[in-house]
Enzyme design. Structure first.
Site, PDB file in Angstrom:
ATOM      1  N   HIS A 120       0.820  -1.218   0.000  1.00  0.00           N
ATOM      2  CA  HIS A 120       0.000   0.000   0.000  1.00  0.00           C
ATOM      3  C   HIS A 120       0.852   1.267   0.000  1.00  0.00           C
ATOM      4  O   HIS A 120       1.227   1.788   1.056  1.00  0.00           O
ATOM      5  CB  HIS A 120      -0.896  -0.032   1.248  1.00  0.00           C
ATOM      6  CG  HIS A 120      -2.069   0.876   1.164  1.00  0.00           C
ATOM      7  ND1 HIS A 120      -3.321   0.512   1.605  1.00  0.00           N
ATOM      8  CD2 HIS A 120      -2.193   2.139   0.688  1.00  0.00           C
ATOM      9  CE1 HIS A 120      -4.171   1.505   1.408  1.00  0.00           C
ATOM     10  NE2 HIS A 120      -3.501   2.517   0.863  1.00  0.00           N
ATOM     11  N   HIS A 143       1.346   5.187  -1.926  1.00  0.00           N
ATOM     12  CA  HIS A 143       0.902   6.243  -2.841  1.00  0.00           C
ATOM     13  C   HIS A 143       2.144   6.933  -3.400  1.00  0.00           C
ATOM     14  O   HIS A 143       2.874   7.591  -2.655  1.00  0.00           O
ATOM     15  CB  HIS A 143       0.010   7.247  -2.104  1.00  0.00           C
ATOM     16  CG  HIS A 143      -1.259   6.638  -1.595  1.00  0.00           C
ATOM     17  ND1 HIS A 143      -2.382   6.521  -2.381  1.00  0.00           N
ATOM     18  CD2 HIS A 143      -1.570   6.081  -0.399  1.00  0.00           C
ATOM     19  CE1 HIS A 143      -3.341   5.919  -1.679  1.00  0.00           C
ATOM     20  NE2 HIS A 143      -2.877   5.640  -0.476  1.00  0.00           N
ATOM     21  N   ARG A 167       2.070   9.014  -6.178  1.00  0.00           N
ATOM     22  CA  ARG A 167       1.654  10.336  -6.682  1.00  0.00           C
ATOM     23  C   ARG A 167       1.956  10.597  -8.157  1.00  0.00           C
ATOM     24  O   ARG A 167       1.449  11.562  -8.711  1.00  0.00           O
ATOM     25  CB  ARG A 167       2.286  11.475  -5.849  1.00  0.00           C
ATOM     26  CG  ARG A 167       1.985  11.407  -4.369  1.00  0.00           C
ATOM     27  CD  ARG A 167       0.510  11.393  -4.086  1.00  0.00           C
ATOM     28  NE  ARG A 167       0.235  11.507  -2.656  1.00  0.00           N
ATOM     29  CZ  ARG A 167      -0.797  10.925  -2.066  1.00  0.00           C
ATOM     30  NH1 ARG A 167      -1.668  10.199  -2.766  1.00  0.00           N
ATOM     31  NH2 ARG A 167      -0.983  11.068  -0.784  1.00  0.00           N
ATOM     32  N   ASN A 199      -4.755   5.954  -7.061  1.00  0.00           N
ATOM     33  CA  ASN A 199      -5.385   7.289  -7.018  1.00  0.00           C
ATOM     34  C   ASN A 199      -4.429   8.381  -7.490  1.00  0.00           C
ATOM     35  O   ASN A 199      -4.140   9.343  -6.800  1.00  0.00           O
ATOM     36  CB  ASN A 199      -5.957   7.601  -5.630  1.00  0.00           C
ATOM     37  CG  ASN A 199      -4.911   7.611  -4.528  1.00  0.00           C
ATOM     38  OD1 ASN A 199      -3.854   7.000  -4.651  1.00  0.00           O
ATOM     39  ND2 ASN A 199      -5.210   8.303  -3.439  1.00  0.00           N
ATOM     40  N   HIS A 203     -10.959  -0.346   0.341  1.00  0.00           N
ATOM     41  CA  HIS A 203     -10.836   0.759   1.303  1.00  0.00           C
ATOM     42  C   HIS A 203     -12.207   0.852   1.961  1.00  0.00           C
ATOM     43  O   HIS A 203     -13.170   1.273   1.313  1.00  0.00           O
ATOM     44  CB  HIS A 203     -10.476   2.033   0.527  1.00  0.00           C
ATOM     45  CG  HIS A 203     -10.626   3.308   1.293  1.00  0.00           C
ATOM     46  ND1 HIS A 203      -9.566   4.144   1.564  1.00  0.00           N
ATOM     47  CD2 HIS A 203     -11.710   3.922   1.819  1.00  0.00           C
ATOM     48  CE1 HIS A 203      -9.992   5.204   2.224  1.00  0.00           C
ATOM     49  NE2 HIS A 203     -11.296   5.104   2.395  1.00  0.00           N
ATOM     50  N   ASP A 226       0.640   2.400   3.784  1.00  0.00           N
ATOM     51  CA  ASP A 226      -0.239   3.495   3.342  1.00  0.00           C
ATOM     52  C   ASP A 226       0.574   4.797   3.244  1.00  0.00           C
ATOM     53  O   ASP A 226       0.085   5.874   3.586  1.00  0.00           O
ATOM     54  CB  ASP A 226      -1.450   3.659   4.257  1.00  0.00           C
ATOM     55  CG  ASP A 226      -2.566   4.465   3.591  1.00  0.00           C
ATOM     56  OD1 ASP A 226      -2.399   4.889   2.420  1.00  0.00           O
ATOM     57  OD2 ASP A 226      -3.612   4.668   4.238  1.00  0.00           O
TER      58      ASP A 226
HETATM   59  O1  DOR Z   1      -4.803   8.871   4.543  1.00  0.00           O
HETATM   60  C1  DOR Z   1      -4.986   8.521   3.386  1.00  0.00           C
HETATM   61  N1  DOR Z   1      -4.324   9.088   2.370  1.00  0.00           N
HETATM   62  N2  DOR Z   1      -5.893   7.570   3.129  1.00  0.00           N
HETATM   63  C2  DOR Z   1      -6.267   7.258   1.870  1.00  0.00           C
HETATM   64  O2  DOR Z   1      -7.107   6.390   1.701  1.00  0.00           O
HETATM   65  C3  DOR Z   1      -5.689   7.982   0.724  1.00  0.00           C
HETATM   66  C4  DOR Z   1      -4.366   8.531   1.079  1.00  0.00           C
HETATM   67  C5  DOR Z   1      -3.851   9.524   0.064  1.00  0.00           C
HETATM   68  O3  DOR Z   1      -3.905   9.239  -1.126  1.00  0.00           O
HETATM   69  O4  DOR Z   1      -3.347  10.576   0.490  1.00  0.00           O
END
Ligand code: DOR
Length: 436
Positions: free
Chosen positions: A68, A70, A72, A102, A187, A313
């Site tokens: 998990h 991100h 960007r 995302n 999620h 995350d």
């Molecule tokens: O805290 C979070 N940030 N939870 C998420 O589900 C998305 C993530 C983000 O993309 O910043």
């Protein structure tokens, strides 16, 4: 021929723990030998060794796998790029990371998936494994091209950042997922219960007068999806579980023999909602920090295997975004460079179980079992993490490799540090320094 020897460490994998030197030739482990008195495996190996890595005092384990992350890119490269995120991952001991969809554009087309893979290969610091979207644009209305993306090797699908709100659509996605052999990762958030929320709904939030994110908003979706798994037989992976009841629901589903797996993030077993009393958005995250009772339940879930994996995350945000008032600031915190140390420092679990939750269990969930999380034996691909479990260090945000600085652990002293990371046979981190 490129030869690397990891010398003098304690190998720890799914087969147990033993002192051994590890020899790697052209990306493959070729010898795992008992350490001799001088720490060498054999004169021939030593003579032709291009790189000898000192692992004394360290564990030598299958590379860590983060389900998990991100990254960007594409779209918000001011927060992180695939290169900077990969570097943070390698420094954190990860040899594979699952990139959340995302981004802008999101991972709902083959073109975006291929772009993320190509950028990962270009960085060359770890395997960057994109998760596909469940629904087009993560909008929860129409299914993404699951079959096309699965045929291109995508194994995990999620709308992370959003939960799939419509149970009919989630059911349909699961019905497609089963024959495709893919896993949907949820999620869990019923958004009609979390509008405007900035923190956990409980006594602390009432006291502070802040809008709350109730535990039941997560638990309802965990419960719904467990029942959809029971109906369809397709697997679901639960992302970032944060509440005691969610853990209990997953425990019961596993006892029923359902194909469910779950992860928890380090911040959900180390930080509580009371930190929001600072009104500092560095503590704002989705799902939110919960109560000490929830933290205890997450720890118990990890200890008894109800929660399969520790996943970061990792959610970078630039300082100007996190300096906004709590209700405007985006949720999320960095995680890649602190996860292993937080797990070692804060979890009362045998080290082998900690590494299972950070390596071979998430590797299996991500469909990476042949490449990552492999036992340290002759013939395995050389994705390896070498860390000193006793080394103490203090988190200094400016020293992190991530482009962003939003760690909630600034100033905290942790135990356990990565010394070397070997990705596809190449030492990409040596003595705590990224080589790329
Ligand atoms: O805290 C979070 N940030 N939870 C998420 O589900 C998305 C993530 C983000 O993309 O910043």
């Amino acid at each position: 021929m490129t030869t690397v020897i990891i010398r003098g460490g304690t190998v720890l994998d799914q087969h147990g723990e033993r002192p051994a030197d590890v020899t790697i030739v052209d990306g493959i482990i070729t010898a795992v030998g008992a350490t001799g008195p001088d720490g060498a495996t054999g004169a021939d190996d030593m003579a032709s060794a291009a790189v000898v890595l000192d692992a004394r005092g360290c564990y030598v384990t299958p590379g860590l796998v983060d389900l998990h992350v991100h990254l960007r890119e594409p779209g918000r490269e001011e927060a992180e790029t695939i290169q900077t995120g990969s570097r943070a991952a390698a420094l954190g001991g990860f040899t594979a990371i699952v990139a959340m969809p995302n981004t802008e554009p999101p991972h709902d087309t083959l073109a975006t998936i291929e772009f993320v893979r190509a950028q990962g290969r270009r960085a060359g610091l770890c395997d960057v494994v994109p998760a596909g979207c469940i629904t087009v644009a993560r909008a929860g209305v129409a299914l993404a091209p699951l079959g096309e993306l699965a045929a291109a090797g995508v194994h995990l699908f999620t709308d992370d950042g959003n939960g799939v709100q419509d149970p009919g659509l989630m059911r349909r996605a699961l019905e497609y997922a089963r024959p495709l052999g893919i896993t949907l990762a949820q999620h869990c958030e019923v958004t009609s219960l979390t509008k405007g929320a900035v923190m956990h709904e409980g006594s602390c939030c009432s006291h502070l007068g802040l809008p709350g994110w109730p535990a039941i908003a997560e638990e309802l979706m965990v419960h719904r999806d467990i029942e959809l798994v029971r109906l369809t037989g397709a697997p679901v992976h639960f992302l970032h579980l944060s509440t005691a009841r969610s853990v209990a629901l997953v425990r019961a589903a596993k006892a029923d023999g359902l194909p469910v797996t779950a992860e928890a993030a380090p911040h959900h077993f180390t930080l509580s909602d009371e930190l929001l009393a600072s009104f500092d958005a560095v503590y704002k995250v989705n799902p939110p920090l919960r109560t000490p009772a929830d933290i205890a339940a997450i720890k118990a879930g990890l200890a008894d295997g109800t929660i399969d994996a520790i996943a970061t995350d990792h959610a970078p945000h630039p300082p100007e975004a996190k300096e906004a008032p709590l209700d405007e600031a985006p949720p999320g915190m960095l995680g890649l460079e602190t996860a292993l140390a937080l797990a070692i420092t804060e979890l009362d679990m045998p080290i082998a179980d900690v590494i299972a939750a950070l390596s071979w269990k998430p590797a299996a969930i991500a469909g990476l079992a042949g490449r990552h999380g492999c036992p340290i034996i002759s013939g395995s691909p050389a994705n390896i993490t070498v860390f000193d479990p006793a080394l103490q260090w203090t988190v200094v945000p400016a020293q992190l490799a991530s482009l962003s600085r939003n760690t909630p652990y600034a100033g905290r002293t942790l135990r356990g540090k990565v010394r070397h990371t070997i990705f596809a046979g190449v030492p990409v981190v040596i003595n705590g320094r990224a080589q790329r």
